[in-house]
Design a protein around this motif. Structure first.
Motif, PDB file in Angstrom:
ATOM      1  N   ALA A  77     -13.612  -4.267   0.740  1.00  0.00           N
ATOM      2  CA  ALA A  77     -14.027  -3.367   1.821  1.00  0.00           C
ATOM      3  C   ALA A  77     -13.823  -1.902   1.444  1.00  0.00           C
ATOM      4  O   ALA A  77     -12.986  -1.569   0.611  1.00  0.00           O
ATOM      5  N   GLU A  78     -14.604  -1.051   2.105  1.00  0.00           N
ATOM      6  CA  GLU A  78     -14.410   0.396   1.973  1.00  0.00           C
ATOM      7  C   GLU A  78     -13.510   0.925   3.085  1.00  0.00           C
ATOM      8  O   GLU A  78     -12.855   1.942   2.924  1.00  0.00           O
ATOM      9  N   ARG A  79     -13.516   0.232   4.222  1.00  0.00           N
ATOM     10  CA  ARG A  79     -12.699   0.592   5.382  1.00  0.00           C
ATOM     11  C   ARG A  79     -12.088  -0.679   5.952  1.00  0.00           C
ATOM     12  O   ARG A  79     -12.738  -1.716   5.998  1.00  0.00           O
ATOM     13  N   VAL A  80     -10.824  -0.560   6.408  1.00  0.00           N
ATOM     14  CA  VAL A  80     -10.106  -1.737   6.911  1.00  0.00           C
ATOM     15  C   VAL A  80      -9.343  -1.378   8.185  1.00  0.00           C
ATOM     16  O   VAL A  80      -8.664  -0.348   8.241  1.00  0.00           O
ATOM     17  N   ALA A  81      -9.468  -2.237   9.177  1.00  0.00           N
ATOM     18  CA  ALA A  81      -8.627  -2.163  10.365  1.00  0.00           C
ATOM     19  C   ALA A  81      -7.778  -3.432  10.372  1.00  0.00           C
ATOM     20  O   ALA A  81      -8.314  -4.531  10.297  1.00  0.00           O
ATOM     21  N   VAL A  82      -6.466  -3.265  10.416  1.00  0.00           N
ATOM     22  CA  VAL A  82      -5.560  -4.412  10.480  1.00  0.00           C
ATOM     23  C   VAL A  82      -5.126  -4.549  11.935  1.00  0.00           C
ATOM     24  O   VAL A  82      -4.391  -3.718  12.454  1.00  0.00           O
TER      25      VAL A  82
END
Length: 144
Positions: free
Chosen positions: A61-66
């Protein structure tokens, strides 16, 4: 005129086992954004499993929300897993944001008093932040 929006997503689940008191899932959103969720408890028993799962999905991924809003217990081993995610994302220039539960916030106040880990109050706010938009403010009543 009615505007319709299509969101492409896939989910990958790791089933809960007797040894692991949590499940993990990933939802993919365009463009190249992963929302990695955990449900249950993250402690010494499964923190390494969570870290490995999160690192495997942040690599794509280029962007991640955990999203840890459904985590009921979060031990110090879970914080180590978050630090591993943070280090990996820093090394690969991957933007990431943490959405903590009350249990996670409790531990962050102790282990991350300087708020080095970037957090948001909801997944929607995290996705807005990752897309370069300022999230709407959440109104909170002031305690007396």
């Amino acid at each position: 005129m009615e505007l319709k929006m299509t969101v492409f997503s896939t989910s990958a689940l790791v089933d809960r086992t007797d040894e692991s008191p949590a499940t993990f899932a990933t939802r993919w959103l365009p463009p190249s954004t992963a929302v990695i969720s955990a449900h249950g408890e993250i402690d010494a028993v499964n923190a390494a499993e969570f870290a490995e799962y999160a690192l495997r999905h942040t690599a794509e991924a280029e962007r991640v929300a955990v999203d840890l809003t459904d985590v009921e217990f979060f031990g110090t081993a879970g914080f180590s897993a978050l630090k591993a995610v943070d280090q990996h994302c820093s090394a690969t220039n991957t933007e990431w944001v943490l959405v903590p539960s009350k249990a996670v916030n409790r531990l962050l106040r102790i282990c991350d008093p300087d708020s080095a880990l970037h957090t948001c109050y909801s997944v929607a706010a995290a996705l807005s932040t990752l897309n370069g938009k300022t999230p709407l403010l959440q109104l909170v009543t002031k305690s007396r």
